[in-house]
Design a protein around this motif. Structure first.
Motif, PDB file in Angstrom:
ATOM      1  N   VAL A 173      32.718  21.228 -69.767  1.00  0.00           N
ATOM      2  CA  VAL A 173      33.136  22.198 -68.918  1.00  0.00           C
ATOM      3  C   VAL A 173      32.121  22.667 -67.991  1.00  0.00           C
ATOM      4  CG1 VAL A 173      34.931  24.047 -68.607  1.00  0.00           C
ATOM      5  CG2 VAL A 173      35.054  22.777 -70.752  1.00  0.00           C
ATOM      6  N   PHE A 204      27.203  23.687 -63.743  1.00  0.00           N
ATOM      7  CA  PHE A 204      26.230  24.763 -64.276  1.00  0.00           C
ATOM      8  C   PHE A 204      24.756  24.559 -64.866  1.00  0.00           C
ATOM      9  CE2 PHE A 204      28.649  28.977 -65.136  1.00  0.00           C
ATOM     10  CZ  PHE A 204      29.622  28.793 -63.993  1.00  0.00           C
ATOM     11  N   LEU A 237      33.226  30.844 -68.235  1.00  0.00           N
ATOM     12  CA  LEU A 237      32.183  30.670 -67.284  1.00  0.00           C
ATOM     13  C   LEU A 237      31.992  31.786 -66.380  1.00  0.00           C
ATOM     14  CD1 LEU A 237      33.036  27.832 -68.602  1.00  0.00           C
ATOM     15  CD2 LEU A 237      31.845  27.131 -66.580  1.00  0.00           C
ATOM     16  N   GLY A 238      32.976  32.623 -66.052  1.00  0.00           N
ATOM     17  CA  GLY A 238      33.105  33.347 -65.026  1.00  0.00           C
ATOM     18  C   GLY A 238      32.334  34.725 -65.397  1.00  0.00           C
ATOM     19  N   SER A 259      37.456  28.527 -67.637  1.00  0.00           N
ATOM     20  CA  SER A 259      36.757  29.026 -66.601  1.00  0.00           C
ATOM     21  C   SER A 259      36.718  30.560 -66.578  1.00  0.00           C
ATOM     22  CB  SER A 259      37.209  28.729 -65.138  1.00  0.00           C
ATOM     23  OG  SER A 259      38.559  29.366 -64.929  1.00  0.00           O
ATOM     24  N   LEU A 281      22.008  25.229 -62.843  1.00  0.00           N
ATOM     25  CA  LEU A 281      21.987  26.797 -62.564  1.00  0.00           C
ATOM     26  C   LEU A 281      21.715  27.651 -63.414  1.00  0.00           C
ATOM     27  CD1 LEU A 281      25.262  27.004 -60.204  1.00  0.00           C
ATOM     28  CD2 LEU A 281      22.889  26.717 -59.501  1.00  0.00           C
ATOM     29  N   TYR A 282      21.959  27.355 -64.773  1.00  0.00           N
ATOM     30  CA  TYR A 282      21.548  28.008 -65.919  1.00  0.00           C
ATOM     31  C   TYR A 282      20.849  27.319 -66.889  1.00  0.00           C
ATOM     32  CZ  TYR A 282      25.344  31.099 -64.885  1.00  0.00           C
ATOM     33  OH  TYR A 282      26.014  32.085 -64.241  1.00  0.00           O
ATOM     34  N   MET A 303      28.871  33.939 -64.954  1.00  0.00           N
ATOM     35  CA  MET A 303      28.251  34.047 -63.569  1.00  0.00           C
ATOM     36  C   MET A 303      28.483  35.563 -62.908  1.00  0.00           C
ATOM     37  SD  MET A 303      31.211  31.337 -62.243  1.00  0.00           S
ATOM     38  CE  MET A 303      31.032  31.575 -60.342  1.00  0.00           C
ATOM     39  N   ALA A 304      29.086  36.433 -63.534  1.00  0.00           N
ATOM     40  CA  ALA A 304      29.039  37.575 -63.097  1.00  0.00           C
ATOM     41  C   ALA A 304      27.668  38.809 -63.247  1.00  0.00           C
ATOM     42  CB  ALA A 304      30.378  38.650 -63.636  1.00  0.00           C
ATOM     43  N   ILE A 306      24.701  36.942 -64.552  1.00  0.00           N
ATOM     44  CA  ILE A 306      23.280  36.077 -64.517  1.00  0.00           C
ATOM     45  C   ILE A 306      22.255  36.656 -63.576  1.00  0.00           C
ATOM     46  CG2 ILE A 306      23.927  34.395 -63.314  1.00  0.00           C
ATOM     47  CD1 ILE A 306      21.930  33.852 -66.191  1.00  0.00           C
ATOM     48  N   LEU A 350      31.040  19.831 -65.616  1.00  0.00           N
ATOM     49  CA  LEU A 350      31.838  19.542 -64.694  1.00  0.00           C
ATOM     50  C   LEU A 350      31.793  20.645 -63.293  1.00  0.00           C
ATOM     51  CD1 LEU A 350      35.631  19.120 -66.302  1.00  0.00           C
ATOM     52  CD2 LEU A 350      34.269  17.433 -64.678  1.00  0.00           C
ATOM     53  N   LEU A 351      31.407  21.755 -63.751  1.00  0.00           N
ATOM     54  CA  LEU A 351      31.250  22.773 -62.678  1.00  0.00           C
ATOM     55  C   LEU A 351      29.872  23.198 -62.228  1.00  0.00           C
ATOM     56  CD1 LEU A 351      33.775  25.572 -64.151  1.00  0.00           C
ATOM     57  CD2 LEU A 351      33.958  24.551 -61.967  1.00  0.00           C
TER      58      LEU A 351
END
Lengths: 140, 113
Positions: free
Chosen positions: B90, B96, B61-62, B58, B99-100, B65-66, B68, B93-94
């Motif tokens: 992965v 994404f 992935l963070g 994660s 959102l992406y 997130m920071a 985008i 599961l979250l």
């Protein structure tokens, strides 16, 4: 009950440089037990997230603190305990992350606990004296 | 031992980062530095090709997130391509994928800009 021979331990410092070593340690033993590739990759990730959270939150990124990983199995399950002596985690205060909101706020993190819960069959947080334990179980 | 590497390519006005190896809390800063450098150079059309990415935690992935929101606000995007099933799982599961912009193939992502 698991016999003594079925328990393996690894002790490392609280540094992210040990992440790959910790992942490989649990993956190797999980493979010996005969777990599927999917289960092994889920265990690797769960252990990574738990170890990362200990470094970040229990030890606030101090890199020289002790972390002990214990892995054991019996015919019904494989379990992994990770122990630290830092600040305890309060699972009751944890909320699942709202990823969209975090992206809007340019935040990151908060996903590890959620992933661990998704990936493992049982997760328990224990406080034993000065020690914190996260115990994760994968059913066989 | 270095278990994560990044190589940069340019396809016209699109910057492609080929990432390979294992992306975790230890290696995430490398990806972060590469993304920051692109944004500093005003390269906002970014593809991260994950064909040789074997593992993501994660913390990886963070990083996405920071950045985008900034990149999209500047008229660009960070599109992700060529993930293997384990890595995609992965992200999935979250949540994404909603959102992406995630593509099986780099060419698709290029056409999407």
């Amino acid at each position: 009950m698991a016999g003594k021979n079925n328990i393996h331990t690894l002790s490392v410092d609280s540094s992210t440089k040990h992440l790959a070593e910790v992942r490989d340690f649990v993956a190797a033993h999980a493979k010996n037990v005969g777990l599927s590739e999917k289960d092994i990759s889920e265990i690797r990730l769960a252990v990574d997230e738990a170890f990362t959270n200990i470094i970040k939150h229990a030890y606030k990124n101090t890199t020289s603190k002790p972390v002990k990983i214990e892995l054991g199995f019996d015919p019904s399950k494989l379990w992994i305990s990770i122990m630290d002596e830092g600040e305890g985690f309060k699972p009751d205060e944890y909320k699942a992350p709202d990823i969209l909101k975090r992206i809007k706020n340019k935040q990151r993190g908060g996903m590890g606990v959620f992933l661990i819960q998704k990936l493992m069959d049982q997760v328990q947080y224990n406080r034993k004296g000065q020690m914190n334990e996260i115990r994760m179980v994968k059913n066989l | 031992m270095k278990n994560f590497t990044i190589a940069k390519r340019q396809i016209e006005n699109i910057s492609v980062l080929d990432i390979s190896g294992e992306l975790d809390a230890h290696t995430a800063s490398q990806l972060e530095n590469s993304l920051k450098a692109l944004i500093d150079e005003k390269q906002f059309k970014i593809i991260v090709n994950c064909a040789r990415l074997e593992y993501i935690a994660s913390a990886g992935l963070g990083v996405f997130m920071a950045y985008i929101e900034d990149v999209r606000g500047l008229g660009g995007d960070i599109k992700l391509t060529n993930m293997n099933d384990r890595v995609y799982n992965v992200f999935d599961l979250l949540g994404f994928p909603t959102l992406y912009d995630i593509h099986d193939d780099e060419q698709e992502a290029i056409s999407g800009f």
